[in-house]
Design a protein around this motif. Structure first.
Motif, short mmCIF file in Angstrom:
data_model
loop_
_atom_site.label_atom_id
_atom_site.label_comp_id
_atom_site.label_asym_id
_atom_site.label_seq_id
_atom_site.Cartn_x
_atom_site.Cartn_y
_atom_site.Cartn_z
N LEU A 262 28.74 -36.38 -11.48
CA LEU A 262 27.52 -37.17 -11.33
C LEU A 262 27.83 -38.66 -11.40
O LEU A 262 27.33 -39.44 -10.57
CB LEU A 262 26.51 -36.79 -12.42
CG LEU A 262 25.18 -37.54 -12.35
CD1 LEU A 262 24.43 -37.21 -11.07
CD2 LEU A 262 24.29 -37.25 -13.55
N GLU B 89 20.36 -33.10 -10.39
CA GLU B 89 20.53 -34.20 -11.36
C GLU B 89 19.97 -35.51 -10.79
O GLU B 89 19.35 -36.29 -11.52
CB GLU B 89 22.00 -34.34 -11.74
CG GLU B 89 22.46 -33.19 -12.62
CD GLU B 89 23.96 -33.24 -12.92
OE1 GLU B 89 24.32 -33.76 -13.97
OE2 GLU B 89 24.76 -32.77 -12.09
N PHE C 90 15.17 -30.15 -9.13
CA PHE C 90 15.52 -30.09 -10.55
C PHE C 90 14.80 -28.92 -11.25
O PHE C 90 15.43 -28.10 -11.91
CB PHE C 90 15.19 -31.41 -11.25
CG PHE C 90 15.32 -31.37 -12.74
CD1 PHE C 90 16.58 -31.27 -13.32
CD2 PHE C 90 14.21 -31.39 -13.56
CE1 PHE C 90 16.71 -31.21 -14.70
CE2 PHE C 90 14.34 -31.33 -14.94
CZ PHE C 90 15.60 -31.24 -15.50
N SER D 48 29.35 -33.87 -15.49
CA SER D 48 28.85 -35.21 -15.81
C SER D 48 29.73 -36.27 -15.15
O SER D 48 29.25 -37.33 -14.77
CB SER D 48 28.74 -35.42 -17.32
OG SER D 48 29.93 -35.93 -17.84
#
Lengths: 474, 474
Positions: free
Chosen positions: B26, A118, A334, B23
């Motif tokens: 992250l 990410e 990625f 998420s």
């Protein structure tokens, strides 16, 4: 010298569970990185030899080392555990990994690689932002918006109506599948454009602008269909909030750019220690990525905006030079990871549940490709433009398509065949776009390159022609 | 525009637990990186303004943002959970982090940052290897070995005997504490030397060589005392295995170097896609780091050896240039994390259990400093050498000292005051070494710099004078 690793397996750390874990996690991460880098180089170089974009080779190499073939790089998301990972098996036989601890090490290693991947796409979009120019993007803004809207409306309508009419799918799952058809993977498209040296062409800017707008539209579409699927109704307030926050973010970033860029240069000039330019730039990129994620956009939109803003500063050229090797080591993580997570098992027609899915997949793939190719022909006032290239550039669904799928699966509204069909559509559009783009976008001729160089210099912008060989300054 | 984040907190991901986690992980990693980068720049720049090595400022800034002061960057190892982390609290109030999921996100985020920091020190030693020269290191090999052996024997003997005689500590924990006194942090020392522009001086090479040998000796000492502490006897076979494997690894790496370096250049020259030089180099560094870890040495010794080998190739200069920004973004994570994990709470004399520890700490610190400073005076045949600088360069215990402590704690043989005393000794030697080194190693005069440049050029080696300003080519 024949060493018996099993007898001597990390005895120092045998009793220190926490230390043992962290040293084994590091070993697993190091091995995963070696696999990723080897795959990316072998795949990228082979692809390049055949005249295809290197990123396609990285994706395919990811499939080869991933869940579909070699099982070197697998992730728990697909239901795999440590016994499915060859790296974990290797660590158990050579590195003294305890089978009981294997699942914990496997999970942590997978999470570290996922976060690194990410960060890779965040850095990729930051670099693409640095290579793009706000003025060029604004100049094609209206065309890009038309392309984006057409590219959402056409596949969505055709997909939803088709699934209901031809396959008897109920309205809500059909709408969800239609929504999954609207995505565009800005990561794949921008990387291929960059590799073809076409990022700064008019077509490249329209595609990039449309992909950005499409990402925002996709998030709004997703919010609408997700609340429709969950509650049977649409939360209008939420949709309005998303539209306002997304527009404010993008416009705000660009307006802020002119104010902030001077402050940034002033700060960077004052710093005397190592990393005095690249660290402030990354702080800015990560803060913007965080903000974008916090207001429910995607993190990559934030880093793209940060790159665009910093492209307006005097430090542009030096910053691009320093970000290059950072992108070189993070971006392949990625693409290889996207490939590794792709399970080609859904393509096996011998499995009965795949057969129904395969028929739907053929339909979805046709809609997915045609629905985006038509967008190129919606561009007006540009008689000389390569309309086919614009349409083809919008085809790859990539990671955005997978996000739609993930949400749909978690709500539980997609049938197994429909889910498989969406996966196939995502895989095929992602893998077909790079070679197709290469086909419709021939290598720039020397004349074009010189023309572009002159244009670039006349606008006071440094020359950045991205081609597979341009970084090869050894 | 006043936005109510709590109402709109990531509603899309509310039902998709896995997606929500990744998420939010992250987001937490992005915030942690922003904190780390801000701390490293503010600390490094301030330190530099005061004429101190930037790395000291990064360590102190790490302490400020870490468990001791601001609690922005905390790790579960010290017993902290998500409620101790300000970043987690921030994510809970603004980012929609569910309190139930907070611990999982906190743990994953900490593990990701820990692995990034370990990758940071691996890259640091790779870069130091690239800046060093095998021939220079071999030339000072005998002196470096004497320094290393003296630096192990003197603090170990004085520490063990002193603890038993003055404090009545039983033999086994005293031996363990004595062993903890033998470590040298190659990371801290080499970074400071590099910042002072002294890495390639004779003193710098002796310190670096001695620190490498000391790392190997330290691992053997640790194996001996750990098996003594656990089983009451020493496993001679294991000790012999460690000595043989460590020597074979280092000699093997250097011998292999001459063979491999040509192959590496040949491969790198054939690669046409981006990262054609840096990716093969990192594959080599990570493979070597993995091998070093697999034969129970430290991963950083592997990447150091890889750097040394690649320094012998024609691609040296280009590779150094590309590794520079990669090190710039990864190395600060290591130093800030080391600082953040340091709990200054043990220094508080108001807590009764610290008082006994404080007295022992004073004793250990004196032994720790004097035991290493004397090593400089064991160098023979070098009348002109700066003996004090060599001794001071060996002082910092850093992360190696903490490894000793971690093993000792896990076996459970250290009393609380002795444990606190060892922590204080590690903290003080780590933080005092950079300013002391700066003191005994004044900035190179222009004459010295020119002399070094001439020497460097005559040996066909490119000029690499590392100083805080040398990378500042904006």
């Amino acid at each position: 010298m024949q060493l018996d690793f099993t007898t001597f397996s990390l005895p120092l750390f045998a009793t220190a569970t926490e230390t043992a874990d962290s040293s084994l996690v590091l070993a697993a991460v190091l091995l995963s990185m070696v696999v990723i880098y080897l795959a990316s180089k072998v795949g990228g170089e082979l692809s390049n030899r055949f005249g295809l974009p290197p990123v396609l080779g990285e994706l395919v190499a990811g499939v080869v080392v991933g869940i579909s073939v070699l099982h070197l790089l697998v992730f728990p998301e697909g239901g795999a555990d440590s016994s499915n990972s060859l790296i974990m098996t290797f660590l158990q036989t050579t590195g003294g990994l305890n089978p009981a601890a294997a699942d914990a090490v496997f999970k942590t290693q997978s999470e570290v690689i996922s976060v690194l991947s990410e960060l890779g796409v965040i850095i990729l979009l930051f670099e693409i932002g640095l290579e793009s120019n706000i003025k060029d993007l604004v100049a094609v803004g209206v065309q890009a918006s038309v392309v984006a809207v057409v590219g959402v409306v056409v596949p969505f309508t055709a997909g939803t109506v088709g699934l209901m009419a031809f396959f008897g799918i109920p309205a809500v799952p059909a709408i969800f599948a239609g929504a999954a058809l609207t995505a565009t993977s800005i990561g794949i498209t921008s990387k291929v454009l960059s590799e073809l040296g076409r990022l700064n062409s008019k077509e490249g800017q329209i595609i990039l602008g449309a992909a950005v707008i499409d990402d925002v539209l996709g998030i709004i579409v997703l919010a609408v269909v997700a609340s429709l699927a969950k509650e049977g109704s649409v939360d209008v307030g939420k949709v309005i909030y998303l539209i306002i926050s997304a527009s404010s973010f993008l416009v705000g970033a660009i307006v802020l750019g002119n104010v902030f860029s001077n402050t940034f240069v002033a700060i960077a000039k004052k710093l005397k220690t190592r990393g005095g330019l690249v660290i402030p730039a990354l702080i800015f990129a990560f803060v913007m990525a965080y903000f974008a994620a916090a207001i429910q956009l995607e993190a990559i939109l934030g880093s793209f905006a940060a790159g665009l803003v910093l492209d307006e500063t005097d430090e542009r050229v030096e910053l691009q030079k320093q970000v290059l090797p950072i992108a070189d080591i993070l971006v392949p993580i990625f693409f290889v990871t996207v490939g590794a997570k792709t399970d080609l098992g859904v393509l096996n027609p011998a499995i009965p549940s795949n057969q129904e899915g395969l028929v739907m997949a053929v339909f979805l793939i046709i809609i997915a490709i045609l629905g985006k190719v038509v967008t190129g022909f919606s561009v007006f006032g540009q008689p000389q433009i390569n309309r086919l290239a614009i349409g083809v550039g919008m085809i790859p669904r990539g990671e955005v398509g997978l996000v739609f799928l993930g949400i749909g699966s978690s709500i539980g509204i997609l049938s197994k065949p429909l889910e498989a069909a969406i996966i196939m559509m995502v895989i095929l559009t992602t893998f077909i776009a790079p070679p197709l783009l290469r086909l419709v976008f021939p290598e720039p001729t020397t004349a074009t390159a010189i023309q572009e160089m002159l244009l670039d210099n006349s606008s006071g912008k440094s020359l950045v022609i991205e081609s597979p060989d341009s970084q090869d300054d050894k």
